[in-house]
Design a protein around this motif. Structure first.
Motif, PDB file in Angstrom:
ATOM      1  N   HIS A 176       1.053  -1.067  -0.162  1.00 15.82           N
ATOM      2  CA  HIS A 176       0.119   0.001  -0.157  1.00 15.82           C
ATOM      3  C   HIS A 176       1.122   1.252  -0.071  1.00 15.82           C
ATOM      4  CE1 HIS A 176      -3.585  -2.041   0.437  1.00 15.82           C
ATOM      5  NE2 HIS A 176      -3.252  -3.045   1.625  1.00 15.82           N
ATOM      6  N   ASP A 219      -9.233   8.583   1.609  1.00 18.72           N
ATOM      7  CA  ASP A 219      -9.426   8.262   0.431  1.00 18.72           C
ATOM      8  C   ASP A 219      -9.600   6.876   1.146  1.00 18.72           C
ATOM      9  OD1 ASP A 219      -9.287   5.922  -1.429  1.00 18.72           O
ATOM     10  OD2 ASP A 219      -7.441   6.724  -2.226  1.00 18.72           O
ATOM     11  N   ALA A 222      -9.170   2.816   0.339  1.00 15.87           N
ATOM     12  CA  ALA A 222      -7.318   3.175   0.189  1.00 15.87           C
ATOM     13  C   ALA A 222      -7.084   2.831   1.731  1.00 15.87           C
ATOM     14  CB  ALA A 222      -6.099   4.256  -0.576  1.00 15.87           C
ATOM     15  N   ASP A 223      -7.793   3.552   2.199  1.00 12.86           N
ATOM     16  CA  ASP A 223      -7.345   2.961   3.867  1.00 12.86           C
ATOM     17  C   ASP A 223      -7.852   1.259   4.244  1.00 12.86           C
ATOM     18  OD1 ASP A 223      -5.781   5.255   4.054  1.00 12.86           O
ATOM     19  OD2 ASP A 223      -7.207   6.384   5.180  1.00 12.86           O
TER      20      ASP A 223
END
Length: 300
Positions: A176, A219, A222-223
């Protein structure tokens, strides 16, 4: 029709529950495989599963969860894998603590929602490390964030076990990218080293792992994806260590070291752990909050 916030909450809560199901199934599989030694004649351990409910304080329902605890297994002496989804209004003390952490709007609107999975395992064989893992999402009308991590707590340390566990945590992070302009794994490893330090003993609780809180990069997808990866890497990080060490011979001296280390673990969880404090202050089931405590411990 659900709005965007409700959709996110239900999505996160469902993932945490699925992770809980996956882990409890794997742990019962380890029990079925057995542990040669003094406990091999025991019946394979099974989780005692019960629902928990949270009272908002005025008799109204404020969510709850699933408490799953296995006691007296062949491999796991005690392990809890809890899932929860709760909501309501924070009590003044918890509201003040959240406001002090910079949660926007908390002074005026203390409503919240939270869901997550919390796991602590204490093992029969002193050569098998204890372990902790949790992932969670927290929401208020003004903000949301994720938190979690995993850390290894051996009483008898093996460098190769530590390296394996950290390798899996690093893999979850490396997928990530950087975080706040820093290497994600290095940042979260350092955070774990700081968070799981026991000041009054002047030492770490274990050999670390990763830890993060208040994760909101702006985001959500994404998190959440990162949080899912942290949870998904837990079994590959821990299960091979159990399989490697569960049949290793141990002595009464080894058991004494284990029980003393459990005393350190209990001290940390009762004095410093943020999740323990939050759970008790928000009125969640006390047995579920304190399931992290070991079945036996010792202080010299």
């Amino acid at each position: 029709m659900l709005d965007a916030a409700d959709t996110r909450k239900s999505t996160a809560a469902a993932w945490f529950r699925e992770l809980r199901d996956r882990i409890t199934s794997a742990f019962e599989g380890l029990e079925d495989a057995g542990a040669p030694g003094p406990f091999e004649t025991l019946e394979p351990g099974r989780f005692d599963v019960s629902e928990t409910r949270r009272d908002a304080g005025d008799g109204t329902d404020a969510g709850g969860g699933i408490m799953s605890v296995m006691r007296g297994g062949r491999v796991f002496e005690k392990v809890g894998v809890n899932w929860s989804e709760v909501h309501g209004t924070l009590a003044p003390r918890a509201q003040k603590a959240m406001a002090a952490r910079g949660v926007p709007g908390m002074e005026d609107d203390p409503r919240f929602w939270a869901s997550g999975i919390s796991l602590v395992a204490h093992m029969r064989n002193p050569h098998v490390p204890a372990v902790h893992m949790n992932t969670r999402m927290f929401w208020t009308p003004h903000a949301w964030w994720f938190g979690g991590g995993a850390d290894l707590n051996p009483c008898l340390e093996y460098d190769e076990d530590t390296a394996h566990f950290h390798g899996q945590m690093q893999a979850a992070c490396d997928a990530h990218g950087s975080l706040d302009g820093q290497d994600r794994y290095a940042k979260l490893k350092a955070w774990a080293d700081e968070y799981f330090f026991v000041p009054h003993r002047g030492r770490a609780r274990g050999v670390g792992g990763i830890f993060y809180d208040d994760l909101n990069t702006g985001d959500w997808d994404a998190d959440f994806a990162f949080t899912r990866d942290v949870g998904a890497h837990f079994l590959p990080a821990f299960q091979p260590l159990v399989e490697k060490r569960r049949a290793q011979p141990w002595s009464e001296a080894d058991k004494d070291v284990q029980l003393t280390h459990r005393g350190l673990y209990a001290e940390y969880n009762l004095v410093y752990d943020r999740g323990t404090k939050f759970g008790l202050e928000t009125g969640h089931n006390a047995d579920a909050v304190l399931m992290s405590l070991p079945p036996e411990a010792k202080w010299h």
